[in-house]
Design a protein around this motif. Structure first.
Motif, PDB file in Angstrom:
ATOM      1  N   ARG A   5       6.903   0.949   2.340  1.00  0.00           N
ATOM      2  CA  ARG A   5       5.564   1.400   2.699  1.00  0.00           C
ATOM      3  C   ARG A   5       4.575   0.302   2.355  1.00  0.00           C
ATOM      4  NH1 ARG A   5       2.619   4.130  -1.688  1.00  0.00           N
ATOM      5  NH2 ARG A   5       3.820   3.838  -3.572  1.00  0.00           N
ATOM      6  N   LEU A   6       3.420   0.356   2.981  1.00  0.00           N
ATOM      7  CA  LEU A   6       2.372  -0.616   2.713  1.00  0.00           C
ATOM      8  C   LEU A   6       1.706  -0.306   1.383  1.00  0.00           C
ATOM      9  CD1 LEU A   6       0.738  -0.801   6.250  1.00  0.00           C
ATOM     10  CD2 LEU A   6       2.311  -2.434   5.217  1.00  0.00           C
ATOM     11  N   THR A   7       1.271  -1.325   0.690  1.00  0.00           N
ATOM     12  CA  THR A   7       0.590  -1.135  -0.580  1.00  0.00           C
ATOM     13  C   THR A   7      -0.838  -0.641  -0.348  1.00  0.00           C
ATOM     14  OG1 THR A   7      -0.300  -3.378  -0.684  1.00  0.00           O
ATOM     15  CG2 THR A   7       1.920  -3.023  -1.600  1.00  0.00           C
ATOM     16  N   SER A   8      -1.432  -0.106  -1.378  1.00  0.00           N
ATOM     17  CA  SER A   8      -2.819   0.352  -1.289  1.00  0.00           C
ATOM     18  C   SER A   8      -3.753  -0.804  -0.944  1.00  0.00           C
ATOM     19  CB  SER A   8      -3.251   0.998  -2.605  1.00  0.00           C
ATOM     20  OG  SER A   8      -2.497   2.162  -2.853  1.00  0.00           O
ATOM     21  N   ALA A   9      -3.534  -1.955  -1.554  1.00  0.00           N
ATOM     22  CA  ALA A   9      -4.382  -3.122  -1.281  1.00  0.00           C
ATOM     23  C   ALA A   9      -4.291  -3.534   0.190  1.00  0.00           C
ATOM     24  CB  ALA A   9      -3.991  -4.278  -2.186  1.00  0.00           C
ATOM     25  N   GLY A  32      -8.751  -0.386  -7.109  1.00  0.00           N
ATOM     26  CA  GLY A  32      -7.738   0.259  -7.931  1.00  0.00           C
ATOM     27  C   GLY A  32      -6.451  -0.536  -7.996  1.00  0.00           C
ATOM     28  N   ASP A  33      -5.367   0.149  -8.325  1.00  0.00           N
ATOM     29  CA  ASP A  33      -4.059  -0.484  -8.406  1.00  0.00           C
ATOM     30  C   ASP A  33      -3.645  -0.982  -7.025  1.00  0.00           C
ATOM     31  OD1 ASP A  33      -1.482  -1.010  -9.881  1.00  0.00           O
ATOM     32  OD2 ASP A  33      -0.763   0.293  -8.263  1.00  0.00           O
ATOM     33  N   GLY A  34      -3.249  -2.236  -6.947  1.00  0.00           N
ATOM     34  CA  GLY A  34      -2.906  -2.842  -5.672  1.00  0.00           C
ATOM     35  C   GLY A  34      -1.657  -2.296  -5.021  1.00  0.00           C
ATOM     36  N   ILE A  35      -0.761  -1.737  -5.804  1.00  0.00           N
ATOM     37  CA  ILE A  35       0.500  -1.240  -5.253  1.00  0.00           C
ATOM     38  C   ILE A  35       0.398   0.216  -4.807  1.00  0.00           C
ATOM     39  CG2 ILE A  35       2.959  -0.845  -5.717  1.00  0.00           C
ATOM     40  CD1 ILE A  35       2.176  -3.803  -5.654  1.00  0.00           C
ATOM     41  N   SER A  36      -0.018   1.086  -5.713  1.00  0.00           N
ATOM     42  CA  SER A  36       0.084   2.519  -5.396  1.00  0.00           C
ATOM     43  C   SER A  36      -1.146   3.331  -5.786  1.00  0.00           C
ATOM     44  CB  SER A  36       1.315   3.099  -6.077  1.00  0.00           C
ATOM     45  OG  SER A  36       1.195   2.954  -7.484  1.00  0.00           O
ATOM     46  N   GLY A  37      -2.309   2.707  -5.870  1.00  0.00           N
ATOM     47  CA  GLY A  37      -3.512   3.454  -6.227  1.00  0.00           C
ATOM     48  C   GLY A  37      -3.909   4.449  -5.149  1.00  0.00           C
TER      49      GLY A  37
END
Length: 112
Positions: A5-9, A32-37
């Motif tokens: 899946r694509l990261t939050s960033a 926020g968190d770049g991966i899963s925020g």
């Protein structure tokens, strides 16, 4: 086995660039968190507050936007208090202001 899946960033970056390309305005208010925020969208149209929307799992492998927070007619102070509470509970939270026609639909098409 987990799916990719694509990261939050990445999702936020795509949303900001796509909004600019469509003639709207988007800015990251809180990074926020770049991966899963978790991603919150503060939707506006021509500067008029439309509300907050959160990207949530639909439990079928996808995502949708769910309205959250106070109603827009409660004022900016109620919105600020809500965002402060959410940030204190989840420091990994992203908040993106999106000012474009039909902001909720636009965000849903981009990040869901």
């Amino acid at each position: 086995m987990p799916t990719d899946r694509l990261t939050s960033a990445m999702l936020v970056g795509v949303l900001v660039r796509r909004c600019a390309a469509a003639g709207g305005f988007a800015t990251v208010l809180v990074k926020g968190d770049g991966i899963s925020g978790v991603i919150l969208i503060q939707a506006l149209e021509k500067g008029r507050e439309l509300g907050l929307f959160e990207r949530v799992s639909d439990y079928a492998g996808g995502y949708s936007l769910a309205r959250c927070g106070p109603e827009p007619d409660k004022g900016s102070e109620a919105m600020a208090q809500y965002l402060a509470r959410r940030r204190s509970a989840d420091p990994d939270l992203w908040v993106v202001e999106l000012d474009i026609a039909d902001a909720e639909r636009f965000a849903a098409e981009t990040i869901c």
